[in-house]
Design a protein around this motif. Structure first.
Motif, PDB file in Angstrom:
ATOM      1  N   THR A  18      -3.433   0.472  -5.217  1.00  0.00           N
ATOM      2  CA  THR A  18      -3.162  -0.831  -4.607  1.00  0.00           C
ATOM      3  C   THR A  18      -2.036  -0.703  -3.589  1.00  0.00           C
ATOM      4  O   THR A  18      -1.331   0.324  -3.539  1.00  0.00           O
ATOM      5  CB  THR A  18      -2.742  -1.869  -5.668  1.00  0.00           C
ATOM      6  OG1 THR A  18      -1.407  -1.578  -6.111  1.00  0.00           O
ATOM      7  CG2 THR A  18      -3.699  -1.857  -6.865  1.00  0.00           C
ATOM      8  N   ASP A  19      -1.824  -1.752  -2.821  1.00  0.00           N
ATOM      9  CA  ASP A  19      -0.730  -1.772  -1.843  1.00  0.00           C
ATOM     10  C   ASP A  19       0.630  -1.622  -2.524  1.00  0.00           C
ATOM     11  O   ASP A  19       1.590  -1.150  -1.904  1.00  0.00           O
ATOM     12  CB  ASP A  19      -0.766  -3.070  -1.043  1.00  0.00           C
ATOM     13  CG  ASP A  19      -1.933  -3.122  -0.057  1.00  0.00           C
ATOM     14  OD1 ASP A  19      -2.553  -2.059   0.179  1.00  0.00           O
ATOM     15  OD2 ASP A  19      -2.226  -4.210   0.466  1.00  0.00           O
ATOM     16  N   ASP A  20       0.723  -2.013  -3.787  1.00  0.00           N
ATOM     17  CA  ASP A  20       1.995  -1.896  -4.499  1.00  0.00           C
ATOM     18  C   ASP A  20       2.395  -0.437  -4.737  1.00  0.00           C
ATOM     19  O   ASP A  20       3.552  -0.158  -5.071  1.00  0.00           O
ATOM     20  CB  ASP A  20       1.909  -2.604  -5.861  1.00  0.00           C
ATOM     21  CG  ASP A  20       1.804  -4.116  -5.721  1.00  0.00           C
ATOM     22  OD1 ASP A  20       2.198  -4.638  -4.651  1.00  0.00           O
ATOM     23  OD2 ASP A  20       1.322  -4.764  -6.671  1.00  0.00           O
ATOM     24  N   ASP A  21       1.449   0.493  -4.558  1.00  0.00           N
ATOM     25  CA  ASP A  21       1.745   1.913  -4.771  1.00  0.00           C
ATOM     26  C   ASP A  21       2.284   2.602  -3.528  1.00  0.00           C
ATOM     27  O   ASP A  21       2.714   3.763  -3.605  1.00  0.00           O
ATOM     28  CB  ASP A  21       0.466   2.655  -5.210  1.00  0.00           C
ATOM     29  CG  ASP A  21      -0.094   2.132  -6.515  1.00  0.00           C
ATOM     30  OD1 ASP A  21       0.704   1.846  -7.424  1.00  0.00           O
ATOM     31  OD2 ASP A  21      -1.342   2.027  -6.623  1.00  0.00           O
ATOM     32  N   VAL A  22       2.273   1.913  -2.405  1.00  0.00           N
ATOM     33  CA  VAL A  22       2.550   2.574  -1.125  1.00  0.00           C
ATOM     34  C   VAL A  22       3.921   3.235  -1.090  1.00  0.00           C
ATOM     35  O   VAL A  22       4.060   4.413  -0.704  1.00  0.00           O
ATOM     36  CB  VAL A  22       2.385   1.571   0.040  1.00  0.00           C
ATOM     37  CG1 VAL A  22       2.988   2.139   1.328  1.00  0.00           C
ATOM     38  CG2 VAL A  22       0.905   1.277   0.250  1.00  0.00           C
ATOM     39  N   GLU A  23       4.960   2.521  -1.474  1.00  0.00           N
ATOM     40  CA  GLU A  23       6.304   3.099  -1.374  1.00  0.00           C
ATOM     41  C   GLU A  23       6.448   4.325  -2.275  1.00  0.00           C
ATOM     42  O   GLU A  23       7.074   5.315  -1.896  1.00  0.00           O
ATOM     43  CB  GLU A  23       7.358   2.046  -1.732  1.00  0.00           C
ATOM     44  CG  GLU A  23       7.411   0.860  -0.782  1.00  0.00           C
ATOM     45  CD  GLU A  23       7.596   1.270   0.666  1.00  0.00           C
ATOM     46  OE1 GLU A  23       8.341   2.260   0.919  1.00  0.00           O
ATOM     47  OE2 GLU A  23       6.997   0.629   1.546  1.00  0.00           O
ATOM     48  N   ARG A  47       4.913   5.412   5.739  1.00  0.00           N
ATOM     49  CA  ARG A  47       4.210   4.266   5.141  1.00  0.00           C
ATOM     50  C   ARG A  47       2.813   4.118   5.747  1.00  0.00           C
ATOM     51  O   ARG A  47       1.851   3.818   5.033  1.00  0.00           O
ATOM     52  CB  ARG A  47       5.030   2.993   5.364  1.00  0.00           C
ATOM     53  CG  ARG A  47       4.376   1.741   4.801  1.00  0.00           C
ATOM     54  CD  ARG A  47       5.237   0.502   5.027  1.00  0.00           C
ATOM     55  NE  ARG A  47       4.508  -0.698   4.619  1.00  0.00           N
ATOM     56  CZ  ARG A  47       4.420  -1.129   3.372  1.00  0.00           C
ATOM     57  NH1 ARG A  47       5.004  -0.446   2.406  1.00  0.00           N
ATOM     58  NH2 ARG A  47       3.743  -2.228   3.081  1.00  0.00           N
ATOM     59  N   ASP A  48       2.692   4.350   7.032  1.00  0.00           N
ATOM     60  CA  ASP A  48       1.374   4.271   7.675  1.00  0.00           C
ATOM     61  C   ASP A  48       0.422   5.311   7.102  1.00  0.00           C
ATOM     62  O   ASP A  48      -0.787   5.051   6.937  1.00  0.00           O
ATOM     63  CB  ASP A  48       1.499   4.457   9.183  1.00  0.00           C
ATOM     64  CG  ASP A  48       2.095   3.231   9.872  1.00  0.00           C
ATOM     65  OD1 ASP A  48       2.098   2.147   9.247  1.00  0.00           O
ATOM     66  OD2 ASP A  48       2.563   3.371  11.011  1.00  0.00           O
ATOM     67  N   LEU A  51      -0.804   3.964   3.788  1.00  0.00           N
ATOM     68  CA  LEU A  51      -1.802   2.910   3.984  1.00  0.00           C
ATOM     69  C   LEU A  51      -3.136   3.507   4.429  1.00  0.00           C
ATOM     70  O   LEU A  51      -4.210   3.049   3.996  1.00  0.00           O
ATOM     71  CB  LEU A  51      -1.295   1.902   5.019  1.00  0.00           C
ATOM     72  CG  LEU A  51      -0.108   1.043   4.554  1.00  0.00           C
ATOM     73  CD1 LEU A  51       0.461   0.255   5.734  1.00  0.00           C
ATOM     74  CD2 LEU A  51      -0.541   0.077   3.434  1.00  0.00           C
ATOM     75  N   LEU A  54      -4.992   4.837   1.424  1.00  0.00           N
ATOM     76  CA  LEU A  54      -5.695   3.816   0.652  1.00  0.00           C
ATOM     77  C   LEU A  54      -7.095   3.567   1.220  1.00  0.00           C
ATOM     78  O   LEU A  54      -8.054   3.360   0.467  1.00  0.00           O
ATOM     79  CB  LEU A  54      -4.905   2.515   0.624  1.00  0.00           C
ATOM     80  CG  LEU A  54      -3.537   2.549  -0.070  1.00  0.00           C
ATOM     81  CD1 LEU A  54      -2.949   1.134  -0.124  1.00  0.00           C
ATOM     82  CD2 LEU A  54      -3.630   3.128  -1.466  1.00  0.00           C
ATOM     83  N   LYS A  55      -7.218   3.620   2.533  1.00  0.00           N
ATOM     84  CA  LYS A  55      -8.538   3.445   3.159  1.00  0.00           C
ATOM     85  C   LYS A  55      -9.433   4.656   2.884  1.00  0.00           C
ATOM     86  O   LYS A  55     -10.646   4.522   2.676  1.00  0.00           O
ATOM     87  CB  LYS A  55      -8.380   3.198   4.658  1.00  0.00           C
ATOM     88  CG  LYS A  55      -7.635   1.902   4.985  1.00  0.00           C
ATOM     89  CD  LYS A  55      -7.619   1.643   6.462  1.00  0.00           C
ATOM     90  CE  LYS A  55      -6.850   0.363   6.781  1.00  0.00           C
ATOM     91  NZ  LYS A  55      -7.449  -0.823   6.105  1.00  0.00           N
TER      92      LYS A  55
END
Length: 367
Positions: A18-23, A47-48, A51, A54-55
């Motif tokens: 999920t987005d919450d895992d990014v950092e 960070r990019d 992201l 994730l895609k």
């Protein structure tokens, strides 16, 4: 396509990213070991990049694979990623993973790999594969602990970050395998080294290559080597680089002999020619001139042989010396070996000659 399940795995859980895992992903993927062994990870990792990953994970699901976060079962904290590539034309799966540095050393990778493999089997996959860089011993240990069997080495199979190519060790687990941990025939030294307070044996690594090469290039060492020829520097580096994976394969133990007080490189000792059906292996050793006459070699041989009898199935260790090498013969006598036989013309010598070999043995103590 595989279902997007949540898979329990003991201390961890496999769930969708999920987005919450990014950092956390950004922090984890800056780790030097991840950068070293996963050449597709961007450097620096931003960070990019997370992201974008994730895609990529979403597209893997769409293409017939699976992609999960490895998360703490209690806190849901991201600890790593694990995925299953889309099945190959033969219907085989391949697992790949990365684990954050703060989550290592507590069985996270093994738990996740086992869970994903068994989940794939439950969905009809018959064979799961795992590839690890020949120098990535941690990943090879995870494969063995997860019930995968070593099948061989794929030479020059992956491009490194610097443009060179690396070999990959191939492991596989079948759906009808027991799944039991595969225990190496030649396990790690307890605590990573062996020591009697004077001498310390540590696994030979690529960091020892220069010292090893200098030792093996000494004329008196070359004269007793088989065949008796000086090594090439690149060969010495490769020998040290592959020592760890050869040990996990059960082929041989290569160790640096060190001064236990200073840590200085004093020599090299090996346990090779391993024959599991016979429970037999052969030891050989070389010592730098400044450490000779101080019983370093005898201590090293004693440490290695006693470790072998205590921690491996080996019951018989043999060694060979030149009939005229009285110093080496004294080492073996002092280390508990017994003279066994003189084999005439056993070894290749210089210029097509053949050399005699005086053989010695030591047996595992009764009981």
């Amino acid at each position: 396509m595989f279902p997007q399940d949540v898979i329990p795995a003991g201390p961890v859980v496999l769930r969708l990213l999920t987005d919450d895992d990014v950092e956390s992903i950004v922090c984890g993927c800056g780790d030097p070991e991840i950068v070293r062994f996963i050449p597709t990870v961007p450097v620096p990792y931003t960070r990019d990049d997370a992201l974008s990953y994730l895609k990529v994970a979403e597209r893997l699901w769409e293409s017939g694979g699976a992609s999960f976060a490895v998360a703490d079962a209690g806190t849901d904290e991201w600890l790593g990623n694990i995925g299953l590539k889309a099945l190959d034309p033969r219907g085989n799966g391949e697992v790949g993973y990365l684990i954050a540095p703060w989550a290592r050393g507590r069985g996270v990778a093994t738990a996740a790999t086992r869970a994903l493999t068994e989940w794939a089997f439950s969905h009809g996959v018959q064979r799961m594969e795992l590839l690890a860089d020949v120098e990535n011993l941690a990943s090879q240990r995870v494969a063995l602990a997860s019930g995968f069997h070593r099948e061989g080495v794929q030479r020059s199979a992956e491009a490194r970050r610097d443009g060179t190519r690396s070999d990959l060790v191939a492991f596989a687990r079948l759906s009808d395998d027991s799944g039991d941990r595969v225990r190496p025939y030649l396990p790690d030294f307890p605590g990573g080294s062996l020591s009697d307070g004077v001498v310390r044996l540590t696994p030979l690594t690529v960091e020892d290559a220069d010292d090893y090469h200098a030792l093996m290039s000494l004329p008196e060492v070359v004269a007793t080597w088989v065949p008796p020829q000086a090594p090439d520097p690149a060969d010495s580096e490769e020998f040290c680089r592959l020592a760890g994976t050869r040990r996990l394969a059960g082929e041989r133990v290569e160790a640096a002999v060190r001064d236990a007080v200073t840590g200085a490189f004093a020599g090299h000792i090996q346990l090779g020619s391993v024959v599991p059906p016979l429970g037999q292996a052969m030891t050989g050793y070389s010592t730098l001139p400044e450490f000779r006459g101080r019983r370093f070699t005898t201590r090293a041989v004693t440490l290695l042989v006693e470790w072998a009898f205590e921690h491996t199935p080996l019951s018989r260790i043999v060694a060979g010396t030149s009939p005229g090498n009285l110093a080496s013969q004294r080492v073996l006598e002092n280390a508990g070996f017994t003279r066994e036989a003189l084999l005439h013309g056993l070894l290749p010598g210089p210029d097509g000659t053949r050399l005699d070999d005086l053989q010695w043995y030591r047996l595992r103590p009764p009981g």
